[in-house]
Design a protein around this motif. Structure first.
Motif, mmCIF file in Angstrom:
data_model
loop_
_atom_site.group_PDB
_atom_site.id
_atom_site.type_symbol
_atom_site.label_atom_id
_atom_site.label_comp_id
_atom_site.label_asym_id
_atom_site.label_seq_id
_atom_site.Cartn_x
_atom_site.Cartn_y
_atom_site.Cartn_z
ATOM 1 N N LEU A 142 -20.269 15.765 -13.051
ATOM 2 C CA LEU A 142 -21.244 16.695 -12.211
ATOM 3 C C LEU A 142 -20.935 17.021 -10.878
ATOM 4 O O LEU A 142 -20.952 18.355 -10.314
ATOM 5 N N ALA A 191 -20.761 21.869 -15.174
ATOM 6 C CA ALA A 191 -21.033 20.477 -15.082
ATOM 7 C C ALA A 191 -21.521 19.652 -16.184
ATOM 8 O O ALA A 191 -20.981 18.689 -16.245
ATOM 9 N N PHE A 192 -22.598 20.252 -16.683
ATOM 10 C CA PHE A 192 -23.098 19.709 -18.039
ATOM 11 C C PHE A 192 -22.088 19.492 -19.070
ATOM 12 O O PHE A 192 -22.035 18.616 -19.935
ATOM 13 N N PRO A 226 -23.446 24.980 -12.664
ATOM 14 C CA PRO A 226 -24.005 23.672 -13.329
ATOM 15 C C PRO A 226 -23.788 23.642 -14.745
ATOM 16 O O PRO A 226 -23.594 22.600 -15.166
ATOM 17 N N GLY A 243 -24.476 22.643 -21.921
ATOM 18 C CA GLY A 243 -23.531 22.970 -20.817
ATOM 19 C C GLY A 243 -23.188 24.437 -21.417
ATOM 20 O O GLY A 243 -22.721 25.310 -20.548
ATOM 21 N N THR A 256 -19.733 9.967 -15.849
ATOM 22 C CA THR A 256 -20.627 11.310 -15.873
ATOM 23 C C THR A 256 -21.104 11.988 -14.434
ATOM 24 O O THR A 256 -20.912 13.124 -14.409
ATOM 25 N N SER A 261 -18.140 19.528 -9.898
ATOM 26 C CA SER A 261 -18.603 21.022 -9.854
ATOM 27 C C SER A 261 -19.425 21.384 -8.818
ATOM 28 O O SER A 261 -19.231 22.341 -8.015
ATOM 29 N N GLY A 272 -19.619 17.110 -18.109
ATOM 30 C CA GLY A 272 -20.362 15.697 -17.912
ATOM 31 C C GLY A 272 -20.596 14.860 -19.299
ATOM 32 O O GLY A 272 -20.428 13.789 -19.562
#
Length: 446
Positions: A53, A37-38, A34, A217, A49, A56, A41
């Motif tokens: 996310l 992902a951020f 995660p 992230g 965006t 991932s 993103g």
């Protein structure tokens, strides 16, 4: 009989402390996905965006199931020809005892299995950053499944599996410089050479839409990376895990500072994107080397990686490959740098007695590192390009040009990351707005 008693006494027993430590490390490694992902993103434009996310997050779902069904067996089962493993008792995890210990360690097989699962999850997710804005989500999901099966699982066996050729050769990869970062970076390069550039590459501004999201992230990655690295020793009875923890922090700080200094000299500013990217470059470089070098060596590894990765991200403009979010520049280059520098900075006082060139050990370890680095790089690059080519010629890898320009979030997920229509809580307002305000709002909406 006395010998048997001695062997039984020396046999490892389950350690609650190491088991608990490894479960925590497994959770830390999972949170990295995660975090990734951020990180990714925030680096893309608003219209991409959600897709970033999801690329991932879908890896978490797909790779988890494959790892349980056969991935763990292929990566860590009984060796076959130094290339792949297999253990039918591990298929579906159906014949593993709850307290059955991992080979020579004090943690259950289930704990080692789930820790390595998290590595398998994040590795294909890393590739996604190079493919931003332009890949069909269904094609990406299928690519993840195929790539994990034919690239990641075998490479993990080469590097970490008992009997794997790189493992037996003596290639040092503490936590994934070759198996994770070079593997993912080379795969990213192979795929983008097949699918081509984004519409508007080198013409349109493609700036990050949310640098705070990028920094969030990066922070989550940095935090989770302590589990990624320190946990890879599978315990800390001899202090090597603690050394790796320290070196992870030291190298990351050094790389961030080095990247910032480089971009100030080169571009005239200290940027938040540079700080985040430099930190990740340091994390990548220390991943293979942190158990073999001293803290001073970790500073050197981090600083060198920070500068070289900062230089490498510009190569895509020189050579014309569209590595959207610098996966090649950071993960491939950072992984290569961190792996090869073991041959120079290995102190002989960490995970093994191997000494690098600067500690009187000559170049023997350097050549072993070269063998591991370039074998993984070449295999992943070629096989990943073949997979992308086959998918592109069958189901198609790319969205249409119209969908790419309009926004992949809406085309692939029927959603947008941000809803600006309700800004200010207008739906909940009960009092009438002045006429001038409503008129101005209508003009903005128009």
């Amino acid at each position: 009989m006395a010998a048997a008693i001695t062997l039984a006494a020396d046999a490892p027993t389950l350690s609650s402390a190491n088991t608990g430590f490894m479960l925590i490390c497994s959770a830390l490694v999972l949170i990295m996905t995660p975090g990734l992902a951020f990180f990714y993103g925030g680096m893309v434009r608003v219209k991409s965006t959600l897709n970033m996310l999801m690329m991932s997050f879908i890896s978490i779902g797909i790779v988890t199931i494959l790892w349980v069904l056969y991935g763990f067996s292929l990566a860590f089962g009984t060796d076959s020809g130094s290339l792949i493993g297999w253990n039918s008792d591990w298929v579906g995890l159906s014949n593993i005892g709850l307290t059955e210990l991992w080979d020579g360690y004090t943690i259950p097989i289930f704990v080692f299995m789930v820790f390595q699962m998290m590595f398998a999850i994040i590795t294909p997710a890393l590739i996604s950053g190079a493919l931003a804005d332009r890949v069909k989500f269904s094609a990406w999901a299928l690519f993840v499944a195929l790539w994990a099966t034919v690239v990641y699982f075998p490479v993990a066996h080469w590097v970490w599996g008992a009997g794997g050729w790189a493992f037996e050769l003596g290639v040092i990869d503490f936590a994934g410089g070759t198996a994770v970062h070079i593997n993912a970076g080379a795969a990213a390069l192979g795929v983008i050479l097949v699918i081509g550039k984004r519409v508007g590459f080198k013409k349109d501004p493609m700036r990050p839409h949310s640098l705070p999201l990028v920094m969030l992230g990066a922070g989550l990655l940095w935090f989770g990376w302590f589990g990624f690295n320190a946990g890879s020793w599978l315990g800390n009875d001899d202090g090597v895990g603690a050394l790796m923890f320290v070196n992870t922090q030291v190298a990351t700080a050094a790389a961030m500072l080095a990247w910032l200094v480089y971009e100030k000299i080169r571009h005239g500013a200290f940027t938040t994107l540079g700080a985040a990217s430099g930190a990740v470059a340091g994390l990548v470089a220390i991943t293979p080397s942190g158990g073999a070098v001293s803290p001073l060596g970790a500073i050197a590894v981090g600083a060198i990686a920070g500068v070289l990765c900062a230089m490498a991200v510009g190569l895509k403009y020189k050579f014309g490959y569209d590595d959207s979010l610098d996966v090649v520049g950071v993960h491939l280059v950072g992984g290569v740098v961190g792996s090869l520098l073991i041959g120079f900075f290995a102190s002989g006082k960490g995970q093994s007695d191997v000494e690098g060139l600067f500690y009187g050990g000559g170049l023997d370890q350097f050549w072993k590192q070269c063998a591991g680095v370039f074998a993984v790089l070449g295999y992943s690059l070629v096989v990943s390009a073949i997979l992308a080519f086959l998918l592109d010629k069958t189901i198609g890898m790319r969205v249409s040009e119209d969908d790419e320009v309009a926004g992949i979030d809406q085309a692939e997920h029927a959603e947008t990351a941000y809803d600006f229509s309700g800004a200010g809580g207008g739906a909940a307002r009960t009092t009438a707005l002045p006429t001038a305000v409503t008129d101005a709002s209508k003009k903005v909406d128009a």
